[in-house]
Scaffold this active site. Structure first.
Site, PDB file in Angstrom:
ATOM      1  N   GLU A  65     -36.141 -39.068  12.252  1.00  0.00           N
ATOM      2  CA  GLU A  65     -36.545 -37.745  11.786  1.00  0.00           C
ATOM      3  C   GLU A  65     -36.422 -37.639  10.272  1.00  0.00           C
ATOM      4  OE1 GLU A  65     -35.624 -33.004  12.662  1.00  0.00           O
ATOM      5  OE2 GLU A  65     -34.370 -34.538  13.583  1.00  0.00           O
ATOM      6  N   THR A  81     -29.609 -31.275  10.096  1.00  0.00           N
ATOM      7  CA  THR A  81     -30.110 -31.351   8.725  1.00  0.00           C
ATOM      8  C   THR A  81     -30.142 -32.814   8.319  1.00  0.00           C
ATOM      9  OG1 THR A  81     -29.876 -30.489   6.469  1.00  0.00           O
ATOM     10  CG2 THR A  81     -27.846 -31.059   7.614  1.00  0.00           C
TER      11      THR A  81
END
Length: 501
Positions: A165, A207
């Site tokens: 990601e 995050t």
């Protein structure tokens, strides 16, 4: 000079002119004209809070093994992320139908069967996988069956790792900013590249920080290598699960409940605006996530509701936020937080997703956009009432109540966590889009996947230019034909004279 040679010179000159004209028209066109056919690809970004569908396209001719991808269309799926449908059979699949039908209309029908379709799930499904692996597999299987029922080439639904990601988000940022070196159709430079920048992504459940580095990695869990346009990029990347915006807010609530207790039925919230109150159900709104498991005590009644009372206290809010990070333990030469290795972050960075939206709210409320004044901006926001916030931003209370908490969270994350300081904070730009397209991991994912898709051949006819250039090409072709005819006539006359002699 003989008459025969004098007659031949104009013909050769005409022939040379025609050949040069055709070459000048056809060769540049191969580089500048887009091939008439495109390949398409569809990526469903199944995030923790929502799912978005992106349709990409690229020329059939690929450059150095990587397709030149652009965004063709997009669609936001209504409802929450697919992980929210755990225990709700059929819900996740049904939520995707409207956007998938849009894809059927958006992608040319002739390309349907050749268009790859992928679903990538991120931190929301990583959390579900962690807490209930069987339910996670059921949801993935369910949405996979739905995607297979459409006329595209379904390639699979998978849960992306945090590293993937982060890395694909980095690819998206640098691709849209044209930081990668790209080549033209005949080997000329389209773009020599500008040098890669780092990527900071803030989602609902995690995050990510990703940047290029030459420093030898001390941890394999934070290192990733990518090859794009024939170039290799060595990246530092790490994803912090439970540090996404939504999960951080849950953890903050859980921390406050644990430290204050529930004997009075209410809990003071230093990050909520002063005198703002709201109620939440413990089992549904706070302790339904594995991210808050460590804060749950045995005596907590999950069916019970708790009243949260805002005190709007900047210093206490900052102190509470800092408690959610661990800066003590580090087994490497340098760490960010929670014992995770990280070399010094340097160079330019783009912060996107929730980073952008949160910073835009803070800027609107305080008129402070300088990253070096984040602490001052956070203090100002935390001192405002909910009425002031909603009046300025025209946003509902459900968004504004958390601005103080998120502002402090971002400040601590960037400065104490990632190690940005007054010299490096100005190198961060907070953006929603880059190059006119949405920023996230899905474009980088599609860009990388195009290296593995079959390359379609481009016929000679596709090199013929269209429009006004085609007229010039016809003129030069006619000149070529005239030159050949003239040469034939001259040669025949010369041969006839030789036979007479």
């Amino acid at each position: 000079m003989s008459l025969r040679y004098a007659q031949t010179i104009p013909a050769f000159a005409l022939l040379l002119l025609a050949l040069i004209g055709i070459l000048l028209l056809v060769l540049p066109t191969r580089e500048l004209e887009k091939p008439p056919e495109y390949e398409y690809g569809i990526v469903l970004d199944a995030g923790s809070s929502h799912t978005s569908m992106y349709i990409y396209k690229w020329p059939a001719d690929k450059q150095n093994g990587t397709g030149i991808v652009t965004q063709h269309d997009e669609c936001d799926v209504k409802g929450p992320g697919i992980s929210s449908y755990a225990g709700v059979p059929g819900g996740a699949a049904k939520s995707l139908e409207e956007c998938l039908q849009k894809a059927v209309q958006s992608v040319p029908k002739a390309r349907h069967s050749k268009t790859p379709l992928y679903l990538g799930a991120t931190a929301g499904m990583r959390l579900l996988e962690k807490s209930d692996a069987s339910e996670s597999q059921r949801v993935l299987k369910e949405v996979g069956a739905k995607l297979k029922s459409y006329p595209f080439s379904f390639k699979g639904s998978a849960v992306l790792s945090g590293q993937e990601e982060g890395a694909y988000g980095w690819v998206t940022v640098n691709y849209l900013l044209e930081n990668f070196a790209k080549y033209g159709f005949v080997g000329r430079w389209l773009n020599p590249g500008k040098g890669a920048i780092g990527a900071l992504d803030l989602g609902g459940a995690s995050t990510q920080i990703t940047f290029q580095t030459d420093v030898k990695a001390e941890s394999t869990d934070t290192s990733m290598s990518l090859t794009l346009y024939g170039q290799n990029y060595q990246l530092y990347t790490h994803s912090f699960l439970c540090y996404g915006q939504d999960q951080f807010l849950r953890r903050l609530l859980a921390h406050l409940i644990k430290t204050q207790g529930l004997s009075s039925g209410s809990v003071s919230h230093p990050c909520y605006p002063r005198n703002f109150t709201t109620s939440m159900i413990l089992g549904k709104d706070v302790f339904s996530s594995s991210c808050t498991e460590e804060y749950k005590t045995k005596d907590i009644d999950l069916q019970k509701s708790v009243t949260l009372v805002g005190t709007g206290h900047p210093q206490n809010c900052l102190a509470a936020v800092q408690k959610l990070f661990s800066f003590d333990k580090c087994d490497f030469s340098k760490c960010s937080f929670d014992g995770i290795y990280q070399p010094a972050a340097s160079g330019k960075f783009m912060a996107f997703s929730a980073f952008y939206f949160s910073s835009s709210y803070v800027n609107a409320l305080t008129n402070i956009s300088d990253p070096r004044r984040m602490k001052e901006a956070s203090q100002r926001v935390c001192s405002m009432s909910i009425t002031q916030m909603t009046a300025i931003t025209k946003q509902p209370e459900k968004y504004m109540k958390n601005v103080c908490a998120i502002a402090n969270f971002i400040q601590v994350l960037l400065t104490q966590g990632y190690g940005f300081n007054n010299s490096t904070l100005p190198m961060i730009s907070f953006e929603k889009k880059a190059g006119g397209a949405s920023v996230g991991w899905s474009l980088g994912y599609m860009l990388s996947l195009t290296s593995h898709l079959p390359k379609e051949s481009v016929s000679v006819l596709k090199a013929i230019p269209s429009g006004p250039w085609s007229g010039l090409l016809i003129i030069f072709a006619a000149l070529l034909l005239m030159a050949l005819v003239q040469l034939v006539v001259v040669c025949r006359k010369a041969r006839a004279k030789m036979e007479l002699v």
